[in-house]
Design a protein around this motif. Structure first.
Motif, PDB file in Angstrom:
ATOM      1  N   ALA A  47       0.816  -1.212   0.000  1.00 40.37           N
ATOM      2  CA  ALA A  47       0.000   0.000   0.000  1.00 40.37           C
ATOM      3  C   ALA A  47       0.850   1.262   0.000  1.00 40.37           C
ATOM      4  O   ALA A  47       0.498   2.255  -0.640  1.00 40.37           O
ATOM      5  N   ALA A  74      -3.902  -4.970  -1.007  1.00 44.85           N
ATOM      6  CA  ALA A  74      -3.951  -3.669  -0.333  1.00 44.85           C
ATOM      7  C   ALA A  74      -5.240  -2.907  -0.602  1.00 44.85           C
ATOM      8  O   ALA A  74      -5.380  -1.762  -0.160  1.00 44.85           O
ATOM      9  N   ARG A  77      -7.301  -1.442   2.513  1.00 39.41           N
ATOM     10  CA  ARG A  77      -6.547  -0.386   3.192  1.00 39.41           C
ATOM     11  C   ARG A  77      -6.522   0.888   2.359  1.00 39.41           C
ATOM     12  O   ARG A  77      -6.755   1.995   2.882  1.00 39.41           O
ATOM     13  N   LYS A  80      -9.863   2.708   2.436  1.00 48.38           N
ATOM     14  CA  LYS A  80     -10.096   3.462   3.670  1.00 48.38           C
ATOM     15  C   LYS A  80      -9.242   4.729   3.713  1.00 48.38           C
ATOM     16  O   LYS A  80      -9.724   5.818   4.070  1.00 48.38           O
ATOM     17  N   GLU A  81      -7.970   4.607   3.349  1.00 44.84           N
ATOM     18  CA  GLU A  81      -7.075   5.759   3.424  1.00 44.84           C
ATOM     19  C   GLU A  81      -7.411   6.822   2.397  1.00 44.84           C
ATOM     20  O   GLU A  81      -7.207   8.017   2.636  1.00 44.84           O
ATOM     21  N   HIS A 100     -10.283 -11.269   2.125  1.00 45.09           N
ATOM     22  CA  HIS A 100     -10.868 -10.180   2.916  1.00 45.09           C
ATOM     23  C   HIS A 100     -12.293 -10.526   3.332  1.00 45.09           C
ATOM     24  O   HIS A 100     -13.258  -9.902   2.874  1.00 45.09           O
ATOM     25  N   GLU A 103     -14.544  -7.612   4.571  1.00 42.59           N
ATOM     26  CA  GLU A 103     -14.560  -6.366   3.809  1.00 42.59           C
ATOM     27  C   GLU A 103     -15.551  -6.455   2.651  1.00 42.59           C
ATOM     28  O   GLU A 103     -15.798  -7.530   2.109  1.00 42.59           O
TER      29      GLU A 103
END
Length: 210
Positions: A47, A74, A77, A80-81, A100, A103
């Motif tokens: 990521a 990734a 992640r 979300k970021e 995942h 998710e």
């Protein structure tokens, strides 16, 4: 469009896992956009390297060409970021769940358009390597992102769970080789190619059956 359309490649390394086996692999992560917006294609392994390449740009979406773990590592992640949705064809939900299970993703469907930087990526459903494999066509640039459906030298692997050789051949013949010969092919691993380079070899691939 606020800037010049560009395509950046980030190469990341990690492990591909399926059917009890593990393989060290290098993946191509593709960033399509301009100075303000970008779409991430295949959020593989690292990521940090991907976010460094994105910089301050707004991420429109994280698009996964299929659900194998090395292409989605990734994705949650980064989503979300970067406050961006993960897009994956629903046919690969079982593969996604292996990596995942807690998710969610948004469905990427055949002929869907993903707008970015004043242009559009067209989703093309190309099952075979996996049930939900997709390619992404960027007509403005004459570029096709094929994930693991088509490589320099032939189709992606079909010897593992959820894959099928006749299906990938049909996908390539009917959905990809009909494109202009000068279409540049950006693959999920390794070097790229063109439609004109690969099209003459279809019968050879069929004959060898892999």
């Amino acid at each position: 469009m606020s800037g010049t359309l560009r395509i950046d490649r980030v190469v990341t390394s990690g492990v591909f896992q399926l059917d009890g086996g593990t393989w060290e692999v290098e993946n191509n992560v593709w960033l399509v956009g301009d100075d303000d917006q970008v779409v991430i294609i295949d959020a593989a392994h690292d990521a940090e390297s991907i976010t460094e390449a994105v910089g301050s740009r707004t991420v429109v979406a994280v698009v996964c060409t299929h659900g194998h773990n090395d292409h989605v590592t990734a994705a949650p992640r980064l989503a979300k970021e970067c406050y961006a949705p993960v897009l994956l064809h629903p046919g690969d939900e079982k593969l996604w769940q292996q990596s995942h299970p807690d998710e969610k993703f948004w469905p990427a469907t055949d002929e869907q358009r993903i707008a970015v930087a004043g242009t559009e990526l067209r989703v093309i459903h190309t099952p075979g390597h996996s049930p939900g494999s997709i390619c992404l066509h960027l007509p403005e640039a004459g570029v096709l992102f094929t994930g693991d459906t088509l490589f320099s030298g032939g189709p992606g692997a079909t010897g593992r769970s959820f894959s099928d050789f006749p299906t990938i051949i049909s996908s390539i013949r009917e959905r990809l080789l009909t494109m202009p010969g000068d279409t540049r092919v950006h693959t999920g691993h390794g070097d790229g190619t063109t439609i004109a380079t690969e099209a003459p070899h279809l019968d050879e691939w069929i004959a060898r059956g892999h």
